[in-house]
Design an enzyme around this catalytic site. Sequence first.
Site, PDB file in Angstrom:
ATOM      1  N   TYR A  29      -1.141   8.028 -35.652  1.00 18.01           N
ATOM      2  CA  TYR A  29      -0.479   9.278 -36.008  1.00 18.01           C
ATOM      3  C   TYR A  29       0.366   9.838 -34.870  1.00 18.01           C
ATOM      4  O   TYR A  29       1.344  10.541 -35.102  1.00 18.01           O
ATOM      5  CB  TYR A  29      -1.525  10.337 -36.386  1.00 18.01           C
ATOM      6  CG  TYR A  29      -1.978  10.279 -37.814  1.00 18.01           C
ATOM      7  CD1 TYR A  29      -2.658   9.179 -38.294  1.00 18.01           C
ATOM      8  CD2 TYR A  29      -1.720  11.335 -38.676  1.00 18.01           C
ATOM      9  CE1 TYR A  29      -3.090   9.132 -39.606  1.00 18.01           C
ATOM     10  CE2 TYR A  29      -2.144  11.295 -39.991  1.00 18.01           C
ATOM     11  CZ  TYR A  29      -2.827  10.202 -40.456  1.00 18.01           C
ATOM     12  OH  TYR A  29      -3.244  10.168 -41.750  1.00 18.01           O
ATOM     13  N   LYS A  66     -11.962  -1.931 -36.408  1.00 15.58           N
ATOM     14  CA  LYS A  66     -11.515  -3.269 -36.802  1.00 15.58           C
ATOM     15  C   LYS A  66     -11.456  -4.106 -35.530  1.00 15.58           C
ATOM     16  O   LYS A  66     -10.407  -4.635 -35.142  1.00 15.58           O
ATOM     17  CB  LYS A  66     -10.147  -3.144 -37.498  1.00 15.58           C
ATOM     18  CG  LYS A  66      -9.620  -4.406 -38.126  1.00 15.58           C
ATOM     19  CD  LYS A  66     -10.297  -4.781 -39.433  1.00 15.58           C
ATOM     20  CE  LYS A  66      -9.738  -6.111 -39.929  1.00 15.58           C
ATOM     21  NZ  LYS A  66     -10.490  -6.665 -41.074  1.00 15.58           N
ATOM     22  N   ASP A  76     -12.730  -2.583 -43.320  1.00 14.15           N
ATOM     23  CA  ASP A  76     -12.602  -3.129 -44.678  1.00 14.15           C
ATOM     24  C   ASP A  76     -13.968  -3.195 -45.351  1.00 14.15           C
ATOM     25  O   ASP A  76     -14.142  -2.805 -46.511  1.00 14.15           O
ATOM     26  CB  ASP A  76     -11.901  -4.496 -44.675  1.00 14.15           C
ATOM     27  CG  ASP A  76     -12.470  -5.476 -43.656  1.00 14.15           C
ATOM     28  OD1 ASP A  76     -13.262  -5.062 -42.787  1.00 14.15           O
ATOM     29  OD2 ASP A  76     -12.121  -6.671 -43.729  1.00 14.15           O
ATOM     30  N   ASP A  87      -8.729   8.967 -42.290  1.00 11.32           N
ATOM     31  CA  ASP A  87      -7.897   9.550 -43.333  1.00 11.32           C
ATOM     32  C   ASP A  87      -8.183   8.846 -44.653  1.00 11.32           C
ATOM     33  O   ASP A  87      -8.415   9.473 -45.689  1.00 11.32           O
ATOM     34  CB  ASP A  87      -6.419   9.399 -42.952  1.00 11.32           C
ATOM     35  CG  ASP A  87      -5.486   9.992 -43.995  1.00 11.32           C
ATOM     36  OD1 ASP A  87      -5.840  11.033 -44.579  1.00 11.32           O
ATOM     37  OD2 ASP A  87      -4.409   9.402 -44.235  1.00 11.32           O
ATOM     38  N   ASP A 112     -10.849  10.148 -48.042  1.00 10.32           N
ATOM     39  CA  ASP A 112     -10.405  10.307 -49.432  1.00 10.32           C
ATOM     40  C   ASP A 112     -11.315   9.499 -50.352  1.00 10.32           C
ATOM     41  O   ASP A 112     -11.705   9.952 -51.423  1.00 10.32           O
ATOM     42  CB  ASP A 112      -8.956   9.817 -49.615  1.00 10.32           C
ATOM     43  CG  ASP A 112      -7.942  10.946 -49.508  1.00 10.32           C
ATOM     44  OD1 ASP A 112      -8.208  11.903 -48.753  1.00 10.32           O
ATOM     45  OD2 ASP A 112      -6.883  10.863 -50.167  1.00 10.32           O
TER      46      ASP A 112
END
Length: 354
Positions: A138, A189, A221, A245, A249
């Site tokens: 970001y 990751k 993942d 983020d 959700d």
Amino acid sequence: MKIAVLPGDGIGPEVMDQAVKVLHALVSDGLALEMEFAPIGGAGYDAAGDPLPAATLDLARQADAVLLGAVGGHRYDSLPRPMRPEQGLLRIRKELNLFANLRPAVLYPELAGASTLRPEVVSGLDLMIVRELTGDLYFGQPRGIHINAAGEREGYNTMRYSESEIRRVAHSGFRIAMKRGRKLCSVEKANVLETSELWREVVVEVGREYPEVALSHMYVDNAAMQLVRNPKQFDVMLTGNIFGDILSDEASMLTGSIGMLGSASLDEHNKGMYEPIHGSAPDIAGQDIANPLATILSAAMMLRYTFSLDEAADRIETAVRRVIAQGLRTLDIYTPDTTRVGCAAMGDAVVAAL
Ligand code: IPM
Ligand code: MG
């Protein structure tokens, strides 16, 4: 206690009206809260040509806490990036150094049927995502779109985390885990990304200071898959900005509606900004159908985390549980055996239940 109230765009103002109603009810009962309003996002752009007007930032700095609705709207999508509503949000997070973003996903027993997952998978769910909020893709430099050596356009962003950025949010995660189920799963990751490799190393180091917390690691993942396979295995999930983020959700939908979840974004001193995790939903704005409970619950989080007013926070949370138990539902959580109400009526019901 001074609160900067930033309603923002879309459904932001209408859900904020309800949270303000609830806070006013507490003020009538003697709580010494003072609220001052300012525009942010598209509203900031309209008022001052800037999604984070200087006066809004000043107010946010002076205030003890910030309560935010939502930002964004189709009208602003074609503006140059620095003028877009989302930049106002990213800048205020950065300017106030709000690096620790707490996103709880809690399932209300009565809403188990509103989740798209089977009730036995989600019932009793109570997980907390701690998302780093001021670094990563970001904010990483360099970034941009340029013409590359082959003469074609190329977009690039940089994923980067310094050790100190990882360390401070890891401490936030472990401290929260200590107050909950004492389990922390760090998500990255590390099989592919150096940033994640460092993330894991630093989290392991910080973890040594919290021997009572069971620390585990998971690739993002797999974490996305595990969240829908068996979400109750998680207590606290600690992760970076972009992964958080996305996962937050996903986690929100486990609870039936993104309209039920608040969030806290905290700095080193627990000064914070509190906002629903949903967006501005321009498609339903102004129709009195939005769910105000996420914003109301964000106000409760504010009382708890910034002002240490656990009793007042409990009162709001209990009132929300009560209206849910009464069967009142906004459209997003409505099922045929319940009573549908609008945004304002839901706010009134919470005030009555207080
Ligand atoms: C969120 C939102 C924001 C983010 C957007 C609106 C910039 O999706 O708070 O999760 O990506 O952080
Ligand atoms: Mg998001």
